[in-house]
Design an enzyme around this catalytic site. Structure first.
Site, PDB file in Angstrom:
ATOM      1  N   ALA A   1      72.569  33.161  54.958  1.00 51.28           N
ATOM      2  CA  ALA A   1      72.928  34.530  54.587  1.00 51.28           C
ATOM      3  C   ALA A   1      73.645  34.564  53.255  1.00 51.28           C
ATOM      4  CB  ALA A   1      73.819  35.156  55.659  1.00 51.28           C
TER       5      ALA A   1
ATOM      6  N   THR B   1      76.825  35.991  51.906  1.00 51.70           N
ATOM      7  CA  THR B   1      78.042  36.425  52.602  1.00 51.70           C
ATOM      8  C   THR B   1      79.172  36.833  51.665  1.00 51.70           C
ATOM      9  OG1 THR B   1      78.789  34.117  52.753  1.00 51.70           O
ATOM     10  CG2 THR B   1      77.537  34.999  54.627  1.00 51.70           C
TER      11      THR B   1
ATOM     12  N   THR C   1      76.318  40.974  61.872  1.00 51.18           N
ATOM     13  CA  THR C   1      77.731  41.210  61.581  1.00 51.18           C
ATOM     14  C   THR C   1      78.218  42.575  62.044  1.00 51.18           C
ATOM     15  OG1 THR C   1      79.303  41.452  59.724  1.00 51.18           O
ATOM     16  CG2 THR C   1      77.032  42.023  59.293  1.00 51.18           C
TER      17      THR C   1
ATOM     18  N   TYR D   1      76.944  44.654  51.432  1.00 50.33           N
ATOM     19  CA  TYR D   1      76.737  43.545  52.362  1.00 50.33           C
ATOM     20  C   TYR D   1      76.259  44.056  53.717  1.00 50.33           C
ATOM     21  CZ  TYR D   1      77.909  39.922  55.770  1.00 50.33           C
ATOM     22  OH  TYR D   1      77.853  39.029  56.800  1.00 50.33           O
TER      23      TYR D   1
ATOM     24  N   LYS E   1      72.601  43.376  55.627  1.00 50.75           N
ATOM     25  CA  LYS E   1      72.464  42.780  56.961  1.00 50.75           C
ATOM     26  C   LYS E   1      71.714  43.723  57.904  1.00 50.75           C
ATOM     27  CE  LYS E   1      74.010  39.370  58.264  1.00 50.75           C
ATOM     28  NZ  LYS E   1      73.415  37.997  58.340  1.00 50.75           N
TER      29      LYS E   1
ATOM     30  N   TRP F   1      84.555  38.086  61.871  1.00 49.12           N
ATOM     31  CA  TRP F   1      85.751  37.305  61.513  1.00 49.12           C
ATOM     32  C   TRP F   1      85.568  35.813  61.832  1.00 49.12           C
ATOM     33  CZ3 TRP F   1      90.866  40.335  62.802  1.00 49.12           C
ATOM     34  CH2 TRP F   1      90.765  41.662  62.324  1.00 49.12           C
TER      35      TRP F   1
END
Length: 281
Positions: free
Chosen positions: A55, A57, A96, A120, A124, A145
């Site tokens: 990914a 990130t 996420t 972001y 996703k 997290w």
């Protein structure tokens, strides 16, 4: 069953490799900035199931690199999902909490309306949509997290700052479930095995650590377990501006994951102790 992991150096990919019995491929083998390359690799690699831990990130950087984030997290994931569907291979994909807007105070169920606050999260969400559109057996695993002894994460940052300073200010109005990468890796392996035997388990799931906590209280527990005398003062998100907006509420309802796969929320406090052991703290 041969498990092929996309991603090699990230936190979850590292933990998957520590568990053995997986073949992990990093950017040098398959570059997710090139959807065609992803599809070609997926078409030919020997596999019984795919786990996608690759990914983009960099949450803040994505605000100025949204096209790249969309390619890595969206278009290439869709290309991978299409091949997986054509080959009839289960795909476990890590997503996420950033697909949500963070509104309210209740945990988000899996079917809650999405509303990413930034690039972001939008990228996703594109990946999730591409997987569902492909129509193959899959489990989209939304987590939050992520922490471990590897790479860059909140635990390692707090340990560094806690040894350098006597006091810190930490955001206290963002609440969520810290999730050990080791627990995510274990969940991915369990889901892959069960999905291979029952494609009816296809769907979207949540998996985050318990109990839910603020970043400030998470920092306090890190310092307590690490025996660091660093005081934490609560501050609001508005006092710590970042290029990308963070969701205030990252709590996720993980009941469907436990019901389908027998996977309860992991206790992040126990996971934190394991991370500190790994780091020899």
């Amino acid at each position: 069953m041969r498990l092929v992991v996309f991603g090699k150096s990230g936190q979850v990919a590292t933990e998957l490799q520590r568990r053995g019995d997986v073949d992990a491929f990093g950017r040098e083998s398959v570059d997710f900035s090139d959807p065609g390359a992803v599809a070609r690799f997926a078409e030919t690699v020997e596999a019984g199931a795919f786990i996608n831990a690759a990914a983009y990130t960099a949450v803040d950087k994505a605000e100025t690199e949204e096209a790249l984030a969309n390619t890595v997290n969206g278009t290439s994931v869709a290309a991978l999902a299409k091949v997986a569907a054509e080959r009839g291979l289960p795909l476990i994909h890590i997503s996420t909490d950033y697909v949500f807007d963070g509104a309210g105070t209740a945990p988000f169920p899996v079917d809650a309306p999405t509303g990413p606050l930034g690039a972001y999260g939008r990228s996703k969400l594109l990946g999730e949509e591409g997987i569902r559109a492909a129509g193959g057996p899959h489990a989209i695993l939304r987590t939050s997290w992520v922490v471990s002894a590897h790479g860059n994460n909140f635990v390692k940052t707090m340990l560094r700052l806690g040894t350098e300073r006597d006091a810190l200010t930490v955001v206290a109005d963002q609440v969520g479930g810290p999730t050990p990468a080791a627990a995510i890796a274990d969940a991915c392996l369990a889901i892959a095995a069960q999905l291979a035997g029952d494609t009816g388990l296809t769907g979207t799931y949540h998996f985050s650590g318990a109990p839910d906590v603020s970043w400030a209280d998470f920092a306090r527990e890190i310092f307590r377990q690490a025996d660091l005398g660093c005081a934490v003062t609560d501050i609001p998100t508005t006092a710590y501006p970042t290029p990308a907006r963070r969701p205030l509420n990252s709590q996720m309802d993980c009941g469907a994951t436990e019901a389908a796969f027998g996977l309860p929320r992991p206790d992040w406090r126990a996971g934190l102790a394991d991370i500190l052991d790994d780091l020899n703290v």
